[in-house]
Design a protein around this motif. Sequence first.
Motif, mmCIF file in Angstrom:
data_model
loop_
_atom_site.group_PDB
_atom_site.id
_atom_site.type_symbol
_atom_site.label_atom_id
_atom_site.label_comp_id
_atom_site.label_asym_id
_atom_site.label_seq_id
_atom_site.Cartn_x
_atom_site.Cartn_y
_atom_site.Cartn_z
ATOM 1 N N ALA A 238 59.933 38.038 32.687
ATOM 2 C CA ALA A 238 60.081 36.593 32.858
ATOM 3 C C ALA A 238 59.219 35.856 31.829
ATOM 4 C CB ALA A 238 59.677 36.191 34.277
ATOM 5 N N ALA A 239 59.540 34.578 31.644
ATOM 6 C CA ALA A 239 58.838 33.765 30.644
ATOM 7 C C ALA A 239 57.477 33.332 31.186
ATOM 8 C CB ALA A 239 59.680 32.557 30.276
ATOM 9 N N THR A 240 56.562 34.271 31.236
ATOM 10 C CA THR A 240 55.225 34.020 31.766
ATOM 11 C C THR A 240 54.183 34.612 30.830
ATOM 12 O OG1 THR A 240 56.082 34.163 34.036
ATOM 13 C CG2 THR A 240 53.690 34.308 33.748
ATOM 14 N N ALA A 241 53.262 33.794 30.366
ATOM 15 C CA ALA A 241 52.174 34.312 29.540
ATOM 16 C C ALA A 241 51.283 35.223 30.386
ATOM 17 C CB ALA A 241 51.357 33.160 28.972
ATOM 18 N N HIS A 242 50.849 36.346 29.811
ATOM 19 C CA HIS A 242 50.054 37.292 30.587
ATOM 20 C C HIS A 242 49.275 38.224 29.672
ATOM 21 C CE1 HIS A 242 53.852 39.347 29.663
ATOM 22 N NE2 HIS A 242 53.166 40.482 29.733
ATOM 23 N N ASN A 243 48.221 38.807 30.226
ATOM 24 C CA ASN A 243 47.444 39.857 29.574
ATOM 25 C C ASN A 243 47.344 41.040 30.523
ATOM 26 O OD1 ASN A 243 46.806 38.272 27.262
ATOM 27 N ND2 ASN A 243 45.198 37.250 28.438
ATOM 28 N N TRP A 244 47.088 42.198 29.950
ATOM 29 C CA TRP A 244 46.875 43.391 30.774
ATOM 30 C C TRP A 244 45.378 43.652 30.847
ATOM 31 C CZ3 TRP A 244 50.754 44.614 33.646
ATOM 32 C CH2 TRP A 244 52.043 44.321 33.219
ATOM 33 N N THR A 245 44.779 43.269 31.979
ATOM 34 C CA THR A 245 43.345 43.369 32.198
ATOM 35 C C THR A 245 43.099 43.189 33.696
ATOM 36 O OG1 THR A 245 41.219 42.423 31.588
ATOM 37 C CG2 THR A 245 43.037 40.885 31.762
ATOM 38 N N THR A 295 43.854 55.195 35.413
ATOM 39 C CA THR A 295 43.270 55.110 36.753
ATOM 40 C C THR A 295 43.510 53.758 37.419
ATOM 41 O OG1 THR A 295 41.135 54.525 35.737
ATOM 42 C CG2 THR A 295 41.496 56.849 36.339
ATOM 43 N N GLN A 296 43.825 52.720 36.631
ATOM 44 C CA GLN A 296 44.087 51.402 37.230
ATOM 45 C C GLN A 296 44.902 50.538 36.284
ATOM 46 O OE1 GLN A 296 40.973 49.017 39.453
ATOM 47 N NE2 GLN A 296 41.213 47.662 37.686
ATOM 48 N N MET A 297 45.821 49.746 36.868
ATOM 49 C CA MET A 297 46.599 48.757 36.119
ATOM 50 C C MET A 297 46.365 47.378 36.747
ATOM 51 S SD MET A 297 50.263 50.813 35.948
ATOM 52 C CE MET A 297 50.362 50.942 37.744
ATOM 53 N N GLN A 298 46.401 46.342 35.887
ATOM 54 C CA GLN A 298 46.292 44.982 36.397
ATOM 55 C C GLN A 298 46.853 44.005 35.388
ATOM 56 O OE1 GLN A 298 42.362 43.253 36.954
ATOM 57 N NE2 GLN A 298 43.068 42.092 38.736
ATOM 58 N N CYS A 299 47.586 43.020 35.873
ATOM 59 C CA CYS A 299 48.129 41.948 35.034
ATOM 60 C C CYS A 299 47.425 40.642 35.379
ATOM 61 C CB CYS A 299 49.637 41.819 35.259
ATOM 62 S SG CYS A 299 50.464 40.741 34.067
ATOM 63 N N SER A 300 47.177 39.814 34.361
ATOM 64 C CA SER A 300 46.420 38.578 34.577
ATOM 65 C C SER A 300 47.243 37.486 35.240
ATOM 66 C CB SER A 300 45.896 38.056 33.235
ATOM 67 O OG SER A 300 46.987 37.669 32.392
ATOM 68 N N ALA A 301 48.569 37.634 35.231
ATOM 69 C CA ALA A 301 49.449 36.613 35.805
ATOM 70 C C ALA A 301 50.555 37.292 36.592
ATOM 71 C CB ALA A 301 50.044 35.730 34.711
ATOM 72 N N SER A 302 51.130 36.566 37.514
ATOM 73 C CA SER A 302 52.227 37.092 38.323
ATOM 74 C C SER A 302 53.541 36.884 37.573
ATOM 75 C CB SER A 302 52.272 36.387 39.682
ATOM 76 O OG SER A 302 53.335 36.879 40.467
ATOM 77 N N VAL A 303 54.007 37.934 36.904
ATOM 78 C CA VAL A 303 55.278 37.887 36.172
ATOM 79 C C VAL A 303 56.388 38.183 37.180
ATOM 80 C CG1 VAL A 303 56.588 38.829 34.247
ATOM 81 C CG2 VAL A 303 54.094 38.662 34.097
ATOM 82 N N ALA A 304 57.219 37.174 37.451
ATOM 83 C CA ALA A 304 58.136 37.250 38.593
ATOM 84 C C ALA A 304 59.124 38.392 38.486
ATOM 85 C CB ALA A 304 58.870 35.916 38.746
ATOM 86 N N THR A 305 59.663 38.629 37.304
ATOM 87 C CA THR A 305 60.676 39.675 37.143
ATOM 88 C C THR A 305 60.365 40.504 35.903
ATOM 89 O OG1 THR A 305 62.082 38.132 35.905
ATOM 90 C CG2 THR A 305 62.511 38.352 38.270
ATOM 91 N N GLY A 306 60.925 41.704 35.888
ATOM 92 C CA GLY A 306 60.736 42.589 34.755
ATOM 93 C C GLY A 306 60.388 44.001 35.204
ATOM 94 N N ALA A 307 60.290 44.892 34.249
ATOM 95 C CA ALA A 307 59.926 46.285 34.536
ATOM 96 C C ALA A 307 58.937 46.751 33.468
ATOM 97 C CB ALA A 307 61.161 47.176 34.540
ATOM 98 N N ILE A 308 57.838 47.340 33.914
ATOM 99 C CA ILE A 308 56.779 47.810 33.016
ATOM 100 C C ILE A 308 56.385 49.231 33.398
ATOM 101 C CG2 ILE A 308 54.299 47.595 32.537
ATOM 102 C CD1 ILE A 308 55.831 45.736 30.813
#
Length: 374
Positions: A238-245, A295-308
């Motif tokens: 989805a069109a959402t700015a995000h970082n992986w942290t 050991t851990q994953m985290q996204c800085s924003a709630s990306v409504a749709t997509g696959a990672i």
Amino acid sequence: MKPIHAGRLERWLGAERIAHLQACMANGGSRWYGRPINLVDVPGSVWITADGDFVGKFYRGHFLSAVDEFMSRANRFLRVAGQPQYGYCNAGFASISDALSRASQGYSQRLQFAKVGPTGVVGATSTLWRVGPQPVAGGAGAAAPTGTSHVSSEAASPTFTNPASGTMHLVGADVSASVINNSLLVYDRLFSVAKTMASVATEAVTGVPTRYQSTTATDPDYIGDNFGFIEVGGTALAATAHNWTVCTYTDQAGAASTLPSVAGNSSAIVDRFDQPLQQWFVPLESGDVGIKAWTQMQCSASVATGAINFCIGHPIGFMSFPVINSMLPFDWLTNRDQAPRIFDNACLAFMEPLKPATGTCTYTGRIVLTNAAP
């Protein structure tokens, strides 16, 4: 290893390809953290370092480019095909003649593949894991916390039979590409885990790969060079700015480490890496040279749709294509110091690092493996 004459290598490969390979190692400012990577399509024993320097042995490029040499060798092929080859290689074979003897005795396997790559983004890296037709398209890793430890028996990987004894090695390939200056990285796909979308919560990962897990630097299955990457699956983001942290992993020494924050891409398309341009691996904590396990994953924003998918791979070698729609012979035995080891149950896969154009590219060919005696 000694530096290689820059002028001769540029004459052989061309300035554009030199720049592209150096950009791959620079990785958008977070340069490659592992050992030098072999250029499997360059004769001699040529390696590119994390600094983008070329080292090893290279005796071509005095007068001819790779294209000129390809045409010359094609014309000479029938005259020399029956002549024996002599020499030595540090690849599990006693000599090149030993490797050829093993092949003639039926110890080789030929793995055919045909991949129609995805539409990409210039400077971004695309995965070929989810595209076919041969082998068929692969799927997402299992959900956290376990994920998927990939093996050769999966339908999406060129399947081979493990040797009854001895070791398996990559000794050759014949491959064509439909887009000039595209590159392929052949790698062992070790692990992937699907990230839960529309969430900013931390998500634990407990699954670990089954290969390249030794903490001893001299072991063949040393963790060093294992690289991480963040792969968009079958649904665009989805069109959402995000970082992986904050994302964490176990390093080559078995210690806990934290990944530097990785900038994602709003509306990232399917099959591209959700990383900055000019990156095909995620940067690691300072001093680390490989990933044992996530050991851990985290996204800085709630990306409504997509696959990672959070993935781990181990590089085998780059292939680049200065000529299109021609079957290029890649000799990984007689022209190199060592044929890359292919571990039992290895899940061979491909990616397109730092695509030079947005269009799709079709790759067709075969990989040749030979079993070295114990």
